[in-house]
Design a protein around this motif. Structure first.
Motif, mmCIF file in Angstrom:
data_model
loop_
_atom_site.group_PDB
_atom_site.id
_atom_site.type_symbol
_atom_site.label_atom_id
_atom_site.label_comp_id
_atom_site.label_asym_id
_atom_site.label_seq_id
_atom_site.Cartn_x
_atom_site.Cartn_y
_atom_site.Cartn_z
ATOM 1 N N THR A 25 0.818 -1.225 0.000
ATOM 2 C CA THR A 25 0.000 0.000 0.000
ATOM 3 C C THR A 25 0.848 1.271 0.000
ATOM 4 O O THR A 25 0.437 2.273 -0.577
ATOM 5 C CB THR A 25 -0.985 0.018 1.183
ATOM 6 O OG1 THR A 25 -0.261 -0.134 2.408
ATOM 7 C CG2 THR A 25 -2.034 -1.074 1.058
ATOM 8 N N SER A 26 2.021 1.238 0.619
ATOM 9 C CA SER A 26 2.864 2.441 0.595
ATOM 10 C C SER A 26 3.393 2.682 -0.822
ATOM 11 O O SER A 26 3.522 3.831 -1.252
ATOM 12 C CB SER A 26 4.010 2.340 1.607
ATOM 13 O OG SER A 26 4.932 1.340 1.227
ATOM 14 N N MET A 80 3.196 5.716 -5.905
ATOM 15 C CA MET A 80 2.968 5.631 -7.353
ATOM 16 C C MET A 80 1.753 6.453 -7.773
ATOM 17 O O MET A 80 1.743 7.036 -8.859
ATOM 18 C CB MET A 80 2.784 4.174 -7.788
ATOM 19 C CG MET A 80 4.030 3.343 -7.620
ATOM 20 S SD MET A 80 5.169 3.643 -8.957
ATOM 21 C CE MET A 80 5.961 2.067 -9.043
ATOM 22 N N SER A 81 0.743 6.516 -6.930
ATOM 23 C CA SER A 81 -0.433 7.328 -7.226
ATOM 24 C C SER A 81 -0.054 8.810 -7.300
ATOM 25 O O SER A 81 -0.544 9.543 -8.174
ATOM 26 C CB SER A 81 -1.511 7.095 -6.168
ATOM 27 O OG SER A 81 -2.655 7.843 -6.460
ATOM 28 N N LEU A 86 3.727 -11.007 -12.767
ATOM 29 C CA LEU A 86 4.020 -12.402 -12.462
ATOM 30 C C LEU A 86 5.124 -12.540 -11.422
ATOM 31 O O LEU A 86 5.227 -13.560 -10.752
ATOM 32 C CB LEU A 86 4.432 -13.138 -13.742
ATOM 33 C CG LEU A 86 3.406 -13.170 -14.869
ATOM 34 C CD1 LEU A 86 4.041 -13.731 -16.141
ATOM 35 C CD2 LEU A 86 2.192 -13.976 -14.469
ATOM 36 N N PHE A 87 5.941 -11.488 -11.285
ATOM 37 C CA PHE A 87 7.105 -11.552 -10.401
ATOM 38 C C PHE A 87 6.995 -10.623 -9.197
ATOM 39 O O PHE A 87 7.956 -10.478 -8.454
ATOM 40 C CB PHE A 87 8.372 -11.261 -11.211
ATOM 41 C CG PHE A 87 8.529 -12.209 -12.357
ATOM 42 C CD1 PHE A 87 8.988 -13.497 -12.156
ATOM 43 C CD2 PHE A 87 8.182 -11.829 -13.649
ATOM 44 C CE1 PHE A 87 9.121 -14.389 -13.215
ATOM 45 C CE2 PHE A 87 8.308 -12.711 -14.712
ATOM 46 C CZ PHE A 87 8.774 -13.995 -14.488
ATOM 47 N N GLY A 88 5.857 -9.971 -9.003
ATOM 48 C CA GLY A 88 5.625 -9.193 -7.796
ATOM 49 C C GLY A 88 5.970 -7.717 -7.891
ATOM 50 O O GLY A 88 6.325 -7.193 -8.945
ATOM 51 N N ASP A 89 5.847 -7.063 -6.727
ATOM 52 C CA ASP A 89 6.029 -5.612 -6.637
ATOM 53 C C ASP A 89 7.397 -5.153 -7.126
ATOM 54 O O ASP A 89 7.511 -4.131 -7.800
ATOM 55 C CB ASP A 89 5.810 -5.135 -5.199
ATOM 56 C CG ASP A 89 4.343 -5.107 -4.793
ATOM 57 O OD1 ASP A 89 3.476 -5.509 -5.601
ATOM 58 O OD2 ASP A 89 4.068 -4.678 -3.660
ATOM 59 N N ASN A 90 8.451 -5.885 -6.778
ATOM 60 C CA ASN A 90 9.789 -5.489 -7.193
ATOM 61 C C ASN A 90 9.894 -5.420 -8.716
ATOM 62 O O ASN A 90 10.460 -4.479 -9.266
ATOM 63 C CB ASN A 90 10.836 -6.441 -6.616
ATOM 64 C CG ASN A 90 12.236 -5.987 -6.941
ATOM 65 O OD1 ASN A 90 12.633 -4.894 -6.566
ATOM 66 N ND2 ASN A 90 12.968 -6.817 -7.649
#
Length: 151
Positions: free
Chosen positions: A39-40, A45-46, A90-94
């Motif tokens: 969420t952070s 990003m928002s 497919l590989f997540g937030d990173n």
């Protein structure tokens, strides 16, 4: 993807392409925001997406003031910018941050080039400098939060 924005002879053509690049960035941010889990990261990003909305508004207002019609949508680059984000899910937030970072390279480069045009007036210079500073800040955050050891 390597952008050609800022290489055009006509400043108004370059500004239109820059707006399209910002519109594509907004689409990519939408894709990222729909896929991020942290969420952070979403909050940050928002705010970056909001910066791109402001860039579009300021640049569009400048074009209108100078009797040019601004673009209302991005171009086909959005397929590339969104695609990187969608695949990285497919590989997540990173991986999403890594994809967005590569997109920001283009916008940062474009704004930097735009600042080199001869004869731009003070109002446009201020808009472009503010945009360039935003892009540097976006990239720096992504550089800090992207763990390259997973690439």
């Amino acid at each position: 993807m390597v952008t050609k924005v800022g290489l055009q002879q006509d400043i108004f053509d370059a500004l239109k392409d820059l707006i399209e690049l910002d519109l594509d960035a907004i689409e990519a941010y939408d894709a990222a925001l729909n896929r991020l889990e942290d969420t952070s990261y979403k909050t940050t990003m928002s705010s970056f997406k909001d910066d791109h909305h402001r860039h579009v508004k300021e640049l569009s207002d400048y074009l209108i003031k100078h009797k040019h019609q601004p673009p209302q949508k991005g171009d086909l680059k959005k397929i590339l910018t969104q695609g990187k984000v969608i695949i990285s899910e497919l590989f997540g937030d990173n991986a999403i941050i890594g994809a967005m970072k590569s997109n920001e390279v283009d916008t940062k480069t474009a704004y930097k080039r735009m600042l080199t045009y001869d004869g731009i007036d003070d109002a446009l210079n201020e808009i472009l400098q503010r945009g360039f500073n935003d892009e540097r800040r976006h990239f720096a955050w992504m550089e800090t939060h992207h763990d390259k050891s997973f690439d």
